[in-house]
Design a protein around this motif. Sequence first.
Motif, PDB file in Angstrom:
ATOM      1  N   THR A 112     -18.694  -9.034  20.864  1.00 48.41           N
ATOM      2  CA  THR A 112     -18.026  -7.744  21.055  1.00 48.41           C
ATOM      3  C   THR A 112     -16.632  -7.746  20.432  1.00 48.41           C
ATOM      4  O   THR A 112     -16.168  -6.725  19.914  1.00 48.41           O
ATOM      5  N   VAL A 113     -15.962  -8.892  20.454  1.00 45.20           N
ATOM      6  CA  VAL A 113     -14.674  -8.990  19.781  1.00 45.20           C
ATOM      7  C   VAL A 113     -14.860  -8.809  18.273  1.00 45.20           C
ATOM      8  O   VAL A 113     -14.098  -8.082  17.608  1.00 45.20           O
ATOM      9  N   ALA A 114     -15.884  -9.465  17.730  1.00 45.13           N
ATOM     10  CA  ALA A 114     -16.151  -9.347  16.296  1.00 45.13           C
ATOM     11  C   ALA A 114     -16.460  -7.904  15.908  1.00 45.13           C
ATOM     12  O   ALA A 114     -15.983  -7.401  14.882  1.00 45.13           O
ATOM     13  N   ALA A 115     -17.246  -7.219  16.755  1.00 50.20           N
ATOM     14  CA  ALA A 115     -17.598  -5.821  16.470  1.00 50.20           C
ATOM     15  C   ALA A 115     -16.360  -4.932  16.505  1.00 50.20           C
ATOM     16  O   ALA A 115     -16.180  -4.058  15.650  1.00 50.20           O
ATOM     17  N   ARG A 116     -15.500  -5.164  17.502  1.00 52.31           N
ATOM     18  CA  ARG A 116     -14.300  -4.344  17.614  1.00 52.31           C
ATOM     19  C   ARG A 116     -13.366  -4.584  16.408  1.00 52.31           C
ATOM     20  O   ARG A 116     -12.762  -3.643  15.887  1.00 52.31           O
ATOM     21  N   ALA A 117     -13.248  -5.823  15.977  1.00 55.88           N
ATOM     22  CA  ALA A 117     -12.334  -6.152  14.877  1.00 55.88           C
ATOM     23  C   ALA A 117     -12.948  -5.875  13.512  1.00 55.88           C
ATOM     24  O   ALA A 117     -12.226  -5.868  12.498  1.00 55.88           O
ATOM     25  N   GLY A 118     -14.282  -5.665  13.464  1.00 51.05           N
ATOM     26  CA  GLY A 118     -14.951  -5.425  12.194  1.00 51.05           C
ATOM     27  C   GLY A 118     -15.046  -6.656  11.329  1.00 51.05           C
ATOM     28  O   GLY A 118     -14.970  -6.567  10.090  1.00 51.05           O
ATOM     29  N   VAL A 119     -15.217  -7.820  11.977  1.00 51.32           N
ATOM     30  CA  VAL A 119     -15.333  -9.082  11.246  1.00 51.32           C
ATOM     31  C   VAL A 119     -16.540  -9.845  11.777  1.00 51.32           C
ATOM     32  O   VAL A 119     -17.218  -9.410  12.701  1.00 51.32           O
ATOM     33  N   SER A 120     -16.798 -11.003  11.192  1.00 50.16           N
ATOM     34  CA  SER A 120     -17.921 -11.821  11.643  1.00 50.16           C
ATOM     35  C   SER A 120     -17.541 -12.646  12.877  1.00 50.16           C
ATOM     36  O   SER A 120     -16.363 -12.900  13.134  1.00 50.16           O
ATOM     37  N   LYS A 121     -18.566 -13.088  13.604  1.00 51.56           N
ATOM     38  CA  LYS A 121     -18.329 -13.924  14.787  1.00 51.56           C
ATOM     39  C   LYS A 121     -17.683 -15.254  14.389  1.00 51.56           C
ATOM     40  O   LYS A 121     -16.825 -15.781  15.108  1.00 51.56           O
ATOM     41  N   SER A 122     -18.078 -15.810  13.251  1.00 54.62           N
ATOM     42  CA  SER A 122     -17.506 -17.077  12.812  1.00 54.62           C
ATOM     43  C   SER A 122     -16.022 -16.942  12.502  1.00 54.62           C
ATOM     44  O   SER A 122     -15.230 -17.862  12.763  1.00 54.62           O
ATOM     45  N   LEU A 123     -15.617 -15.778  11.985  1.00 55.89           N
ATOM     46  CA  LEU A 123     -14.198 -15.586  11.706  1.00 55.89           C
ATOM     47  C   LEU A 123     -13.404 -15.489  13.003  1.00 55.89           C
ATOM     48  O   LEU A 123     -12.286 -16.011  13.097  1.00 55.89           O
ATOM     49  N   VAL A 124     -13.990 -14.846  14.038  1.00 58.06           N
ATOM     50  CA  VAL A 124     -13.335 -14.805  15.343  1.00 58.06           C
ATOM     51  C   VAL A 124     -13.123 -16.229  15.863  1.00 58.06           C
ATOM     52  O   VAL A 124     -12.058 -16.571  16.389  1.00 58.06           O
ATOM     53  N   SER A 125     -14.126 -17.070  15.703  1.00 59.69           N
ATOM     54  CA  SER A 125     -14.013 -18.455  16.153  1.00 59.69           C
ATOM     55  C   SER A 125     -12.886 -19.177  15.430  1.00 59.69           C
ATOM     56  O   SER A 125     -12.126 -19.948  16.037  1.00 59.69           O
ATOM     57  N   LEU A 126     -12.748 -18.918  14.129  1.00 54.27           N
ATOM     58  CA  LEU A 126     -11.676 -19.547  13.365  1.00 54.27           C
ATOM     59  C   LEU A 126     -10.305 -19.114  13.882  1.00 54.27           C
ATOM     60  O   LEU A 126      -9.380 -19.925  14.010  1.00 54.27           O
ATOM     61  N   VAL A 127     -10.169 -17.825  14.214  1.00 55.71           N
ATOM     62  CA  VAL A 127      -8.893 -17.325  14.732  1.00 55.71           C
ATOM     63  C   VAL A 127      -8.575 -17.974  16.069  1.00 55.71           C
ATOM     64  O   VAL A 127      -7.442 -18.400  16.326  1.00 55.71           O
ATOM     65  N   LEU A 128      -9.573 -18.054  16.933  1.00 56.01           N
ATOM     66  CA  LEU A 128      -9.344 -18.627  18.266  1.00 56.01           C
ATOM     67  C   LEU A 128      -9.019 -20.115  18.201  1.00 56.01           C
ATOM     68  O   LEU A 128      -8.378 -20.659  19.111  1.00 56.01           O
ATOM     69  N   ARG A 129      -9.449 -20.768  17.119  1.00 55.72           N
ATOM     70  CA  ARG A 129      -9.114 -22.184  16.929  1.00 55.72           C
ATOM     71  C   ARG A 129      -7.835 -22.351  16.128  1.00 55.72           C
ATOM     72  O   ARG A 129      -7.459 -23.465  15.772  1.00 55.72           O
TER      73      ARG A 129
END
Length: 343
Positions: free
Chosen positions: A17-34
């Motif tokens: 849901t974070v990826a959908a809201r930001a308009g990016v991929s789930k893997s990119l969200v993981s990179l940001v959180l790391r």
Amino acid sequence: MASRVIGGAGQRPTLETVAARAGVSKSLVSLVLRDSPKVSVASREAVLQAVAELGYRPNAAARLLAERRSRTVGVLLNDIRQPWFADMLDGLTPALHAVGKHILLGDGRIDRKMDETLTWSFLDLGVDGFVLAGTIPISQAITDVASRIPTVAVGGMDLDLPHVDVVANDNHLGGTMAVRHLLEFGHARIAHISGLPGVNGILRMQAYEDTMRAAGLGGYIQTETGDMTEEGGYQAATRLLSGAERPTAIFAANDMSCVGALSAAATLGIRVPEELSLVGFDNSALARLRVLGLTSVDGTSYAMGERAARVLLARIERPDAPGQTQLMPPRLEVRGSSGPAPG
């Protein structure tokens, strides 16, 4: 106003849901959180804004599972009611927190009533390390868990496994110091309230007996069984002080027993220290209370907790290294419960 719920009322936001809201991929969200440097400024800002709007919190369990470590240490205390453990934990906990470890506490007294459910739960939760604190009856469950998780025994010396480290008091030296202190005050009729039937209690009792015999006072050796509780100390001291030739001093195996002896003396109208000197062991918060002022052997429990944390962290890095025993040197803290022998 942005909604904090996506995908259904009350549903917890996820990585998707974070990826959908930001308009990016789930893997990119993981990179940001790391906090990866491989993410552009714009993408990072979009993800962090989505995280804030949705109130997203990373799933700690999933992250730790992926890392194959829990960042937690299981600590099993013999009896959480004993004040010694508070001082030891004051040393242990900050040293573990400083390297990102959190502790899960278990009470061995309750655990034994629950068929050692708490002990097994440390294994089920995948803790990184195990601390066995105090004199705990060594069961098959404890042996099995300590054989499979990096383990340090702190305070107790009853767990004997090839890859388990021990950090403990020099109990025999501490007991010797207590009895010598009373001998220097001129006491001959010195009695002992014993502890639990473990290595610690045996060593403290042996120190009492050895020091009495070395002083030529073997005929005055008198031991009453205690259980490390105030009630046990009270009952043991009452038996000692109700005899025809009562002792003029008592060395108790721990401070809780010593407080019980102090209560027994008050009940029987015996003045401390004018008619009876008392010495405990642990130099716990009870002994340090000004209203009690117990002379006590300080087993350096705070320093012991700090040392146990360092030893455990080394054990986690080298789980197959041979186990070692480290004894902490005690000292005697003299307060108002001990004084010259009467008469």
